[in-house]
Design a protein around this motif. Structure first.
Motif, short mmCIF file in Angstrom:
data_model
loop_
_atom_site.label_atom_id
_atom_site.label_comp_id
_atom_site.label_asym_id
_atom_site.label_seq_id
_atom_site.Cartn_x
_atom_site.Cartn_y
_atom_site.Cartn_z
N GLU A 12 0.85 -1.11 -0.01
CA GLU A 12 0.10 0.04 0.07
C GLU A 12 0.86 1.41 0.17
O GLU A 12 1.89 1.40 0.73
N HIS A 18 -2.21 0.60 -4.39
CA HIS A 18 -1.71 -0.60 -4.44
C HIS A 18 -0.93 -1.18 -5.58
O HIS A 18 -1.21 -0.79 -6.70
N PRO A 267 -1.14 -3.60 3.27
CA PRO A 267 -2.51 -3.43 3.37
C PRO A 267 -3.19 -4.03 4.46
O PRO A 267 -2.87 -5.29 4.85
N ARG A 268 -4.20 -3.51 4.82
CA ARG A 268 -4.91 -4.25 6.08
C ARG A 268 -6.48 -3.89 5.84
O ARG A 268 -6.95 -2.78 5.83
N ALA A 269 -7.23 -5.06 5.54
CA ALA A 269 -8.68 -4.72 5.61
C ALA A 269 -9.43 -4.36 7.07
O ALA A 269 -8.69 -4.86 8.09
N ALA A 270 -10.71 -3.87 6.94
CA ALA A 270 -11.38 -3.59 7.91
C ALA A 270 -11.59 -4.73 9.07
O ALA A 270 -11.47 -4.40 10.39
N THR A 271 -11.76 -5.71 8.53
CA THR A 271 -11.88 -6.88 9.06
C THR A 271 -10.82 -7.76 9.82
O THR A 271 -10.89 -8.66 10.66
N ASP A 272 -9.59 -7.25 9.28
CA ASP A 272 -8.23 -8.19 9.97
C ASP A 272 -8.05 -7.66 11.20
O ASP A 272 -8.19 -6.48 11.66
N GLN A 301 1.26 -3.04 9.45
CA GLN A 301 1.09 -2.00 8.58
C GLN A 301 2.30 -1.49 8.06
O GLN A 301 2.86 -1.28 7.06
#
Length: 502
Positions: A12, A18, A267-272, A301
């Motif tokens: 990211e 990305h 990158p980090r998803a909101a659910t991670d 991150q």
């Protein structure tokens, strides 16, 4: 048995952009933190011979504009350097002034040149350390560039291609590069009051060990980085010569990170879950008598790392590998999490622990107890082996693709972190790539998920901008930290920020 090829993990950059390749990502979007900060001004100090100081400044000035790429049909591998200035790529500038320049007198350089190689290294470290101390109190200095003496030949004991008791020194398919060398912490010179541990060492590791007492990270640079006509001393270790654009990419990325910047992140998803990654590796002390432990912990991150030195390990008579007692394993992870929390103002929800030797029941109990004390429910433990003997072969001349993942059974897996790269249209290495062996000890995520994560962590290396690091940053960091910490006495308090070790 099952074999698959993992997708190349994306990184990211600015504005949520990305890309799989660090250089293209920075060129297209800018570094990951430019939306968080104003234009970054990197104030550098420079230590070295006056001719080298002048040469480095000229080269850095040249690098404010585009540096053309190597003439090659591999355009994705050999990319022009876009220039380092406020209106392009890094959106930053490098500045210096005479107050931050510390020239090594000619008489001292002559003393280094006339000494035998072992004495020359020690003498050079003493002389350069004096100049670093002079810059310690300078408030407007973010990073110190150290220009090596041109005649110095390292005779130290940095391991190359082999390790101490299953450690993780980079293998021959990933040669090291000194010229590819966070935030500055407020250290006091009095923190390291004990002389360096006795024993031989190379200039890089010895000077890094001395510099841990100061407030600025240092960046070592060889003359061959900025002077294409320079020939290394005939007895010096043979080094791979990179093209000028690649050297510019690597050096400026390292300077940007050491000055507190974030070139790229995972990158980090909101659910991670908020995860942190801990690498445990082992190294011998400077007297070669004590097997100690070094740890690198890296935030998933941003890649902000904190370093913890652990207690003494023991080599088991059963498997001939280094192991910790339950108490020492507990203390090691407890200290790592404590430093992590103080540095980042929060605790992680998940720990992924990479270790260079197998896990014993005592170690497992100690690590779990430390996680439980911090109310961290999920800890996943993996043993990573460099000495994986299994090899895969493809038809034709190219080696297996990077990301090739072979599952032998539920807990035994093999991952090629180096190999042919479709984006580069070639295998960008010099030697036959060796895969990593993965042994899952205590995990909840699927093997493929853990391998994806491991492949992404090989790209969190701000000393290099090629996308195919061999080791994850956890173990690459821990091993290089060990090379430095071995020169400290047990009572010394080393700096905790990773930027001081890279």
């Amino acid at each position: 048995m099952n074999i698959t090829v993992l997708d190349e993990p994306a990184l990211e950059f600015a504005h949520g952009g990305h890309h799989i390749d660090p250089r293209h990502g920075i060129d297209f979007y800018g570094p990951a933190d430019i939306t968080e900060t104003a234009v970054r001004v990197i104030r550098v100090g420079i230590v070295g011979p006056q001719a080298s100081i002048d040469g480095v400044k000229r080269w850095l000035d040249t690098c404010r504009s585009i540096v053309t790429a190597k003439n090659s049909h591999l355009g994705h591998l050999y990319m022009p350097f876009p220039g380092f200035d406020t209106d392009r790529a890094f959106r930053s500038t490098i500045v210096w002034n005479g107050r931050l320049e510390r020239a090594i007198p000619k008489r001292d350089l002559d003393r280094i040149a006339s000494a035998n190689p072992l004495d020359a290294t020690r003498l050079a470290v003493d002389i350069y350390d004096t100049e670093l101390q002079a810059l310690h109190e300078e408030p407007n200095c973010n990073v110190v560039i150290v220009c090596r003496p041109d005649t110095l030949i390292d005779t130290g004991t940095r391991t190359r291609g082999k390790t101490v008791s299953h450690g993780t020194t980079e293998s021959p398919d990933e040669p090291s590069n000194d010229h590819k060398q966070t935030d500055t912490a407020a250290h006091s010179p009095e923190r390291l009051t004990t002389p360096l541990a006795a024993g031989r060492g190379d200039f890089h590791s010895l000077l890094k060990a001395r510099s841990l007492r100061y407030s600025q990270p240092i960046q070592l640079i060889r003359r061959s980085t900025w002077d294409p006509t320079f020939k290394e001393p005939k007895d010096a270790e043979a080094r791979v010569k990179q093209d000028e654009a690649t050297r510019a990419w690597n050096l400026h990325t390292a300077l940007y990170y050491k000055a507190g910047g974030v070139p790229w992140r995972l990158p980090r998803a909101a659910t991670d879950l908020a995860s942190c990654y801990v690498g445990v590796a082992f190294y011998r002390s400077g007297d070669q008598e004590t097997l100690e432990t070094s740890v690198a912990q890296v935030f998933n991150q941003r890649g902000d790392g904190v370093i913890v030195r652990g207690g003494q390990a023991r080599v088991s008579k059963e498997d001939r590998q280094p192991h910790l007692s339950e108490e020492d394993a507990h203390q090691l992870l407890h200290d790592a999490l404590d430093k992590y929390r103080r540095e980042h103002k929060q605790s992680p929800a998940r720990i992924v622990l990479h270790k260079t030797s197998a896990f014993t029941p005592a170690e497992t109990a100690g690590f779990r107890a430390a996680a439980n004390e911090q109310y961290i429910d999920l800890i996943e433990m993996m043993w990573l082996r460099q000495s994986e003997r299994l090899r895969l072969f493809r038809r034709g001349q190219q080696p297996p693709l990077r990301g090739t993942f072979l599952s032998l059974d539920r807990d035994r897996h093999v991952l090629y972190t180096r190999g042919s790269i479709p984006f580069y249209k070639t295998y960008p290495g010099m030697y036959v790539p060796r895969p990593l062996g993965i042994r899952l000890h205590d995990t909840e995520s699927s093997p493929t998920e853990l391998a994806d994560e491991l492949l992404a962590l090989t790209k969190m290396n701000w000393n290099a901008t090629q996308l195919d690091g061999r080791l994850p940053i956890t173990l690459r960091t821990a091993d290089k930290v060990g090379e430095i910490l071995r020169h400290l006495a047990p009572t010394d308090l080393p700096a905790s920020r990773y930027a001081f070790y890279m």
